[in-house]
Enzyme design. Structure first.
Site, PDB file in Angstrom:
ATOM      1  CG  ASP A   1      33.456  42.923  45.267  1.00 54.61           C
ATOM      2  OD1 ASP A   1      34.486  43.595  45.212  1.00 54.61           O
ATOM      3  OD2 ASP A   1      32.720  42.717  44.283  1.00 54.61           O
TER       4      ASP A   1
ATOM      5  CG  ASP B   1      36.561  54.283  43.099  1.00 56.09           C
ATOM      6  OD1 ASP B   1      36.934  53.497  42.200  1.00 56.09           O
ATOM      7  OD2 ASP B   1      36.594  53.996  44.297  1.00 56.09           O
TER       8      ASP B   1
END
Length: 250
Positions: free
Chosen positions: A11, A134
């Site tokens: 990330d 998500d």
């Protein structure tokens, strides 16, 4: 036993590797190597077969400040890289693919511009595009997991399938980075209702979690993205995914 892949996550925010907890990137974590390229080379040396990269600057601010780093990762590791974050148009998708990534993860765009998403899938092929779902409390969330859509995740999964999606990245946001165990049921239900392949993300904290996911490969879950658990050495051996992928366990 069907094939199963363990994918380490990188990330990126402000050019650095960050820890992500419930969808929020945290800078300056001492356990993490700040250099994303060095991190990618580490996972390659550990015999990773694929790397998952999320560009938080692109996702939150539509910034391309990390593109040079992402391109360097793709050129350095010589294994497939899948990239997510900031894909808001067909042109964004095209530019991101030109960085050298193998697969592109598309989230909010698919919800807000379904025809644009369909065009992306048809242009690059279903095998090159991953539809991100998500989820918070069974509701789809978008825009860096900040916007509640009011849509149930299974209804959305069916919509994505009808738009041509064949692979899905399913994330239980509340478990993301919490090391509290994966939500297997979400991924199983998406795989079942779509007939597609699912990559599970969120919650993996130990080797038992990994085995539980791997044993669900028969249910359509063929891969898992792991971040924090790897960086913080939650496994007794960093080669653990080699065992998970080897077919030694049933």
């Amino acid at each position: 036993m069907t094939g199963f892949l363990v994918i380490p996550s990188i990330d990126i925010k402000d050019g650095k590797t960050v820890r992500v907890v419930q969808g929020i990137p945290e800078l300056n974590c001492p356990e993490y190597n700040n250099d994303p390229v060095e991190t990618a080379l580490l996972w390659r040396a550990e015999n990773a077969k694929c790397i998952h990269v999320v560009d938080f600057d692109a996702a939150l601010n539509h910034s391309h400040k990390n593109f040079e780093i992402i391109n360097e990762i793709c050129e350095s590791v010589i294994i497939p890289v899948q990239l997510g974050g900031g894909i808001r148009s067909f042109d964004d998708a095209k530019e991101a693919m030109e960085l050298g990534v193998f697969r592109l993860i598309v989230g909010s765009l698919a919800f807000e511009k379904p025809e644009e998403f369909k065009k992306i899938v048809e242009t690059f092929s279903p095998g090159k595009i991953v539809a991100a779902i998500d989820i918070i409390n069974e509701e789809v969330v978008t825009h860096g997991r900040l916007h509640k859509t009011g849509m149930h995740y299974l209804d959305y999964a069916k919509k994505l399938k009808n738009l041509g999606a064949g692979r899905f990245l399913v994330t239980d946001v509340k478990r993301n980075g919490m090391l509290s165990g994966p939500n297997l049921e979400l991924s199983k239900k998406v795989a079942d209702i779509t007939g597609g392949k699912v990559t599970l993300s969120g919650g993996v904290g130990n080797v038992t979690d990994l085995w539980n996911i791997r044993n669900s490969a028969k249910d359509g879950i063929d891969s898992v993205v792991i971040g924090r658990a790897f960086y913080e050495n939650r496994f007794s051996c960093m080669k653990i995914w080699r065992v998970a992928e080897s077919g030694l366990f049933n």
